[in-house]
Design a protein around this motif. Structure first.
Motif, PDB file in Angstrom:
ATOM      1  N   LYS A  44      17.487 -15.487   2.955  1.00 40.12           N
ATOM      2  CA  LYS A  44      16.939 -14.143   2.792  1.00 40.12           C
ATOM      3  C   LYS A  44      17.140 -13.679   1.352  1.00 40.12           C
ATOM      4  N   THR A  45      16.225 -12.857   0.867  1.00 41.66           N
ATOM      5  CA  THR A  45      16.247 -12.445  -0.531  1.00 41.66           C
ATOM      6  C   THR A  45      16.261 -10.931  -0.681  1.00 41.66           C
ATOM      7  N   VAL A  46      16.623 -10.510  -1.882  1.00 43.14           N
ATOM      8  CA  VAL A  46      16.349  -9.156  -2.361  1.00 43.14           C
ATOM      9  C   VAL A  46      15.321  -9.321  -3.461  1.00 43.14           C
ATOM     10  N   VAL A  47      14.124  -8.788  -3.257  1.00 40.14           N
ATOM     11  CA  VAL A  47      13.018  -9.031  -4.179  1.00 40.14           C
ATOM     12  C   VAL A  47      12.758  -7.800  -5.047  1.00 40.14           C
ATOM     13  N   ALA A  48      12.841  -7.984  -6.364  1.00 39.17           N
ATOM     14  CA  ALA A  48      12.474  -6.949  -7.322  1.00 39.17           C
ATOM     15  C   ALA A  48      11.012  -7.150  -7.708  1.00 39.17           C
ATOM     16  N   LEU A  49      10.232  -6.075  -7.637  1.00 40.99           N
ATOM     17  CA  LEU A  49       8.805  -6.146  -7.923  1.00 40.99           C
ATOM     18  C   LEU A  49       8.495  -5.510  -9.277  1.00 40.99           C
ATOM     19  N   GLY A  50       7.637  -6.166 -10.054  1.00 37.10           N
ATOM     20  CA  GLY A  50       7.223  -5.569 -11.317  1.00 37.10           C
ATOM     21  C   GLY A  50       6.680  -6.604 -12.274  1.00 37.10           C
ATOM     22  N   ASP A  81      19.272  -4.973 -12.048  1.00 39.96           N
ATOM     23  CA  ASP A  81      20.699  -4.845 -11.736  1.00 39.96           C
ATOM     24  C   ASP A  81      20.905  -4.380 -10.301  1.00 39.96           C
ATOM     25  N   THR A  82      20.069  -3.443  -9.843  1.00 35.99           N
ATOM     26  CA  THR A  82      20.172  -2.957  -8.468  1.00 35.99           C
ATOM     27  C   THR A  82      19.924  -4.081  -7.475  1.00 35.99           C
ATOM     28  N   ALA A  83      18.886  -4.877  -7.728  1.00 41.63           N
ATOM     29  CA  ALA A  83      18.578  -5.990  -6.833  1.00 41.63           C
ATOM     30  C   ALA A  83      19.726  -7.000  -6.793  1.00 41.63           C
ATOM     31  N   GLU A 125       6.059 -13.569   3.651  1.00 42.84           N
ATOM     32  CA  GLU A 125       5.846 -14.994   3.907  1.00 42.84           C
ATOM     33  C   GLU A 125       6.405 -15.846   2.772  1.00 42.84           C
ATOM     34  N   ARG A 126       6.204 -15.389   1.534  1.00 40.09           N
ATOM     35  CA  ARG A 126       6.625 -16.189   0.375  1.00 40.09           C
ATOM     36  C   ARG A 126       8.128 -16.178   0.159  1.00 40.09           C
ATOM     37  N   LEU A 127       8.746 -14.992   0.324  1.00 39.50           N
ATOM     38  CA  LEU A 127      10.114 -14.823  -0.164  1.00 39.50           C
ATOM     39  C   LEU A 127      11.117 -14.371   0.898  1.00 39.50           C
ATOM     40  N   ASN A 128      10.648 -14.078   2.108  1.00 40.62           N
ATOM     41  CA  ASN A 128      11.550 -13.722   3.202  1.00 40.62           C
ATOM     42  C   ASN A 128      12.552 -12.636   2.791  1.00 40.62           C
ATOM     43  N   PRO A 129      12.055 -11.486   2.315  1.00 39.75           N
ATOM     44  CA  PRO A 129      12.978 -10.469   1.803  1.00 39.75           C
ATOM     45  C   PRO A 129      13.674  -9.680   2.911  1.00 39.75           C
ATOM     46  N   ALA A 130      14.950  -9.406   2.697  1.00 42.47           N
ATOM     47  CA  ALA A 130      15.672  -8.440   3.520  1.00 42.47           C
ATOM     48  C   ALA A 130      15.586  -7.064   2.871  1.00 42.47           C
ATOM     49  N   VAL A 131      15.400  -7.059   1.540  1.00 41.24           N
ATOM     50  CA  VAL A 131      15.299  -5.820   0.771  1.00 41.24           C
ATOM     51  C   VAL A 131      14.234  -6.005  -0.309  1.00 41.24           C
ATOM     52  N   ILE A 132      13.428  -4.960  -0.514  1.00 37.85           N
ATOM     53  CA  ILE A 132      12.472  -4.931  -1.619  1.00 37.85           C
ATOM     54  C   ILE A 132      12.866  -3.787  -2.546  1.00 37.85           C
ATOM     55  N   VAL A 133      12.928  -4.082  -3.856  1.00 39.25           N
ATOM     56  CA  VAL A 133      13.305  -3.084  -4.857  1.00 39.25           C
ATOM     57  C   VAL A 133      12.122  -2.888  -5.804  1.00 39.25           C
ATOM     58  N   ALA A 134      11.746  -1.638  -6.036  1.00 35.43           N
ATOM     59  CA  ALA A 134      10.608  -1.348  -6.915  1.00 35.43           C
ATOM     60  C   ALA A 134      10.886  -0.088  -7.722  1.00 35.43           C
ATOM     61  N   ILE A 136      12.403  -4.536   6.906  1.00 30.75           N
ATOM     62  CA  ILE A 136      12.825  -4.804   5.528  1.00 30.75           C
ATOM     63  C   ILE A 136      13.250  -3.479   4.906  1.00 30.75           C
ATOM     64  N   ASP A 137      14.407  -3.454   4.281  1.00 32.23           N
ATOM     65  CA  ASP A 137      14.828  -2.257   3.565  1.00 32.23           C
ATOM     66  C   ASP A 137      14.088  -2.156   2.245  1.00 32.23           C
ATOM     67  N   ALA A 138      13.910  -0.929   1.785  1.00 33.28           N
ATOM     68  CA  ALA A 138      13.249  -0.714   0.490  1.00 33.28           C
ATOM     69  C   ALA A 138      14.092   0.229  -0.357  1.00 33.28           C
ATOM     70  N   ALA A 139      14.197  -0.092  -1.646  1.00 28.52           N
ATOM     71  CA  ALA A 139      14.909   0.763  -2.591  1.00 28.52           C
ATOM     72  C   ALA A 139      13.971   1.110  -3.734  1.00 28.52           C
ATOM     73  N   VAL A 140      13.804   2.403  -3.991  1.00 32.13           N
ATOM     74  CA  VAL A 140      12.942   2.873  -5.074  1.00 32.13           C
ATOM     75  C   VAL A 140      13.831   3.404  -6.198  1.00 32.13           C
ATOM     76  N   ILE A 141      13.634   2.863  -7.399  1.00 31.85           N
ATOM     77  CA  ILE A 141      14.506   3.159  -8.524  1.00 31.85           C
ATOM     78  C   ILE A 141      13.868   4.233  -9.410  1.00 31.85           C
TER      79      ILE A 141
END
Length: 279
Positions: free
Chosen positions: A6-12, A26-28, A100-109, A135-140
């Motif tokens: 499982k991953t924490v995926v940072a998007l950008g 850093d948060t991810a 499907e690609r990254l199996n995230p437990a958390v997405i950070v954006a 999936i949890d989401a964190a908005v920075i």
């Protein structure tokens, strides 16, 4: 990717990996460490605006982006080409693809992240679609400098007018150009630099810089003029002809304009004074 991981995926896009991007990454990484997950980034090899035919002056090469993100603790960089197919994905299908690609437990954006066809997805939709998939989401929130958000666009504008000193504060590092050094005949310690990527050039001008090669790190006076870079190493003779050199811009000495050509000797002497005794 192995579905057991499982991953924490940072998007950008993370062009420049500036101090705002660093906060997001850093948060991810911190979440991943706390929860025993893999810190990852999902990003594009080309800027989305390029697909629309617009030219975008990049702040660093893809190779450097990966290097900077890895140095911050990212273990997996999933860098893909931004295509018409990706651009046309509805927001829900974009999140499905990420899952499907990254199996995230958390997405950070970041606070202003958009995704999906016609940028229909915003952070509120991201949180909603992620929650529906458990999936949890964190908005920075934005990182501010002089009460304004740090952004790649803002940094580009600084570099385009030669303010590499202010750009350095927002990048969290110097703005760098990498290329191959080529000796200038008849001029000891002077080299032209043939760029290896289309990273944004600062405005035409004389600069105080560092010239960084695999086996040397030297102060230098550098001139940028009409798309060309020329540098003069300070101090003892050092032959970097044919070597890969990274020019690290630290300060503008003066602009170069058609009616104000380079003053080589004067600029070199000014640079020597800046670096102090020994040069």
């Amino acid at each position: 990717m192995d579905n057991a991981k499982k991953t924490v995926v940072a998007l950008g896009m993370f062009d420049g990996v500036h101090i705002g991007h660093k906060k997001l990454i850093d948060t991810a990484v911190l979440i991943a460490k706390a929860r025993g997950l893999v810190p990852a980034v999902y990003t594009f090899s080309n800027h989305p605006q390029e697909l629309l035919g617009h030219s975008v002056n990049r702040l660093c090469s893809n190779e450097d982006r990966v290097k900077y993100m890895t140095a911050l603790g990212i273990k997996l960089v999933d860098m893909v080409e931004f295509t018409k197919q990706i651009r046309s994905l509805p927001p829900k299908e974009f999140i499905d693809m990420l899952a499907e690609r990254l199996n995230p437990a958390v997405i950070v954006a970041g606070y202003n992240y958009t995704f999906g066809m016609k940028k229909a997805g915003d952070t509120a939709m991201l949180e909603k679609l992620a929650t529906a998939r458990n999936i949890d989401a964190a908005v920075i929130p934005p990182v501010l400098a002089n009460k304004k958000p740090v952004s790649s666009t803002r940094i580009r504008e600084l570099i385009e007018r030669g303010d590499v000193q202010q750009a350095q504060l927002l990048l969290g590092r110097t703005h760098n150009i990498t290329g191959t050094a080529q000796a200038v005949p008849g001029n000891a310690n002077r080299f032209s630099v043939k760029r290896s990527s289309s990273v944004l050039l600062p405005a035409d001008g004389a600069y105080i810089c560092f010239a960084d090669t695999e086996d040397s790190f030297r102060p230098a006076a550098v001139w940028v003029e009409k798309g060309n870079i020329e540098l003069s190493l300070l101090g003892e003779a050092c032959d970097i002809d044919g070597k890969t050199v990274t020019v690290r811009f630290t300060r503008l000495l003066h602009p170069i304009k058609d009616n104000n050509p380079p003053s080589w000797d004067k600029d070199i002497n000014t640079a020597k004074i800046y670096f102090g005794e020994g040069y």
